[in-house]
Design a protein around this motif. Structure first.
Motif, short mmCIF file in Angstrom:
data_model
loop_
_atom_site.label_atom_id
_atom_site.label_comp_id
_atom_site.label_asym_id
_atom_site.label_seq_id
_atom_site.Cartn_x
_atom_site.Cartn_y
_atom_site.Cartn_z
N ASP A 242 0.83 -1.22 0.00
CA ASP A 242 0.00 0.00 0.00
C ASP A 242 0.86 1.26 0.00
N SER A 243 2.08 1.16 0.52
CA SER A 243 2.96 2.34 0.62
C SER A 243 4.12 2.28 -0.37
N MET A 244 4.00 1.45 -1.41
CA MET A 244 5.13 1.24 -2.32
C MET A 244 5.49 2.51 -3.10
N TYR A 245 4.57 3.47 -3.24
CA TYR A 245 4.86 4.71 -3.96
C TYR A 245 4.95 5.90 -3.02
N ALA A 246 4.89 5.64 -1.72
CA ALA A 246 4.95 6.75 -0.75
C ALA A 246 6.28 7.48 -0.87
N GLY A 247 6.22 8.82 -0.94
CA GLY A 247 7.43 9.64 -1.04
C GLY A 247 8.05 9.65 -2.42
N GLN A 248 7.41 8.99 -3.41
CA GLN A 248 7.99 8.92 -4.76
C GLN A 248 7.13 9.61 -5.81
N CYS A 249 6.02 10.17 -5.42
CA CYS A 249 5.11 10.77 -6.41
C CYS A 249 4.50 12.05 -5.87
N ASP A 250 5.36 12.92 -5.33
CA ASP A 250 4.86 14.18 -4.76
C ASP A 250 4.18 15.05 -5.81
N GLU A 251 4.59 14.91 -7.08
CA GLU A 251 4.01 15.74 -8.14
C GLU A 251 2.55 15.41 -8.39
N LEU A 252 2.08 14.25 -7.87
CA LEU A 252 0.68 13.86 -8.07
C LEU A 252 -0.20 14.26 -6.90
N TYR A 253 0.37 14.95 -5.92
CA TYR A 253 -0.43 15.39 -4.77
C TYR A 253 -1.42 16.45 -5.22
N TYR A 254 -2.66 16.27 -4.85
CA TYR A 254 -3.70 17.22 -5.23
C TYR A 254 -3.58 18.45 -4.33
N VAL A 255 -3.13 19.55 -4.93
CA VAL A 255 -2.88 20.77 -4.16
C VAL A 255 -3.95 21.79 -4.49
N GLU A 256 -4.58 22.30 -3.46
CA GLU A 256 -5.50 23.41 -3.62
C GLU A 256 -4.77 24.70 -3.25
N GLU A 257 -4.81 25.67 -4.14
CA GLU A 257 -4.14 26.94 -3.88
C GLU A 257 -4.98 27.77 -2.92
#
Length: 430
Positions: A242-257
């Motif tokens: 479940d955590s295999m991509y944790a810390g490796q895909c920050d660019e996919l974090y849904y950011v609200e400005e």
């Protein structure tokens, strides 16, 4: 006298018949014991062969799964020895159950023989008491005393001859009663010896049974300990997947400005797409270690919602673009230019909005697609893990026990004592 003779005959015949039935019953118990031992031993041999075959196939399947999973998660390899150990301990527990079952069966048979022999002895004692009562009949004793005290005064050869005949008959009766008494007493002694041996066997079997039950309990506790340890390994493996991509895909974090308005500093507006010229955008940073399965799914759902909204907006702007383009064409064909400039302005706005929306789709869709791919890989890995879930091995062993043994469910419950259920998430169908 004649009735007593008939009574003696039928009593003797009834006792002989009952004694024969007792011997036949004991022989039948012995035959059933041997046949049952043969059946159980034969089933255990077949079960051992089936288990070994299943273990070989299991090792082959596990090796394949480990090879596929090892690229992503090393902890899965640690499960294989634990699973092998679980199967070995389960077989030891089954073997201990078989010993307990056979010993308990022997004990039950000896107890049945003991009860049967005790009933036989009681019956013989009742017969002996009845015989003694018959031999000591008061009327017979009174007649004997009277004859002894008042002998006949006649001196006749015929009478003397009859007296001798009666005396001989009486002597024969007494000898027969004595012989019958000896036979019954002999039968009581023989059955008493058998009963003593039977009680000794019961004591020996009882002494053997308790250590076997303790061994079964130890094996069952070991199976449970290994199983729960294996469950911890499996949960650790699943958490790693479940955590295999944790810390490796920050660019996919849904950011609200977070946009703070210049005119109203306390007002906070949320928009991840863009901010107006009058707003000061503040980017939220990705949380450390972000990227678990649940977090990826949350971002994927948010991106999907945005993407659905963008496609709706694109469709709306396309309709507006088509509408104003048609109006411009119609104005040129009719040479009615009263709204021509306004229509061109609206068409330009619709075109720019559509282009901006398409650009935003170009940004959002790859992120959503990448998140969907990561989630697919995680679900695929989870499906592989489900195939080696500890509960799966219990279910297989439980079904095998039911197929191989008439008392398969009892054997499983007494040997393992672990609940048979289906895992929450089903793995790949084989």
């Amino acid at each position: 006298m004649f009735l007593k003779a008939i009574t003696h005959f039928f009593a003797k015949k009834g006792l002989a018949s009952h004694e024969a039935d007792t011997r036949a019953a004991i022989s039948r118990y012995e035959r059933e014991k041997e046949a049952s031992e043969f059946r159980i031993n034969e089933r255990m041999v077949n079960f051992r062969e089936r288990l070994q075959s299943h273990a070989d196939k299991r090792d082959e399947d596990l090796k394949k799964y480990v090879d596929e999973l090892n690229e992503f998660i090393a902890i899965t390899a640690e499960m294989q020895p634990s699973i092998h150990k679980l199967y070995d301990q389960m077989f030891l527990a089954f073997d201990a159950w078989g010993k307990v079952k056979l010993t308990q069966q022997d004990l039950d048979i000896e107890r049945s023989k003991r009860n049967l022999l005790q009933e036989e002895i009681n019956l013989f004692k009742d017969a002996l008491a009845a015989l003694e009562l018959m031999a000591q009949n008061e009327d017979k004793k009174h007649w004997h005393d009277r004859v002894e005290s008042q002998p006949l005064g006649l001196d006749n050869k015929a009478i003397k001859k009859e007296l001798k005949t009666v005396g001989r008959w009486q002597a024969n009766q007494e000898r027969e009663l004595a012989d019958q008494r000896k036979r019954i007493e002999s039968a009581i002694r023989q059955n008493g010896m058998k009963l003593g041996q039977c009680r000794k066997n019961i004591k020996d079997l009882t002494d053997q049974l308790w250590p076997l039950k303790e061994e079964l309990k130890r094996n069952r506790d070991q199976v449970r300990e290994t199983y729960f340890g294996l469950c911890d390994h499996w949960k650790s493996a699943k958490n790693s997947v479940d955590s295999m991509y944790a810390g490796q895909c920050d660019e996919l974090y849904y950011v609200e400005e977070v946009c703070v308005m210049k005119e109203t500093p306390l007002k906070v507006l949320f928009s991840w797409l863009s901010s107006s010229k009058e707003e000061v955008p503040i980017k939220l940073t990705t949380p450390k270690g972000w990227g678990t399965k649940s977090e990826l799914k949350e971002s994927c759902d948010l991106f999907k919602a945005d993407l659905d909204e963008l496609f709706e907006n694109k469709k709306k702007y396309q309709n507006e673009l088509n509408h104003y383009s048609d109006r411009i064409k119609e104005a040129r064909s009719t040479e009615d230019y009263s709204t021509f400039d306004q229509d061109k302005t609206h068409r330009s706005i619709a075109f720019n909005n559509k282009k901006e929306t398409q650009d935003q789709i170009g940004i959002v869709k790859p992120k959503k697609d990448q998140l969907s791919l990561y989630l697919f890989k995680i679900r695929k890995m989870t499906g592989w893990l489900q195939d080696i879930h500890p509960q799966v091995h219990l279910n297989r062993m439980y079904n095998m026990c039911k197929e191989m043994q008439e008392e398969g469910e009892e054997m499983y419950q007494r040997s393992c004592g672990l609940k048979v259920t289906q895992p929450k998430n089903k793995g790949r169908q084989s």
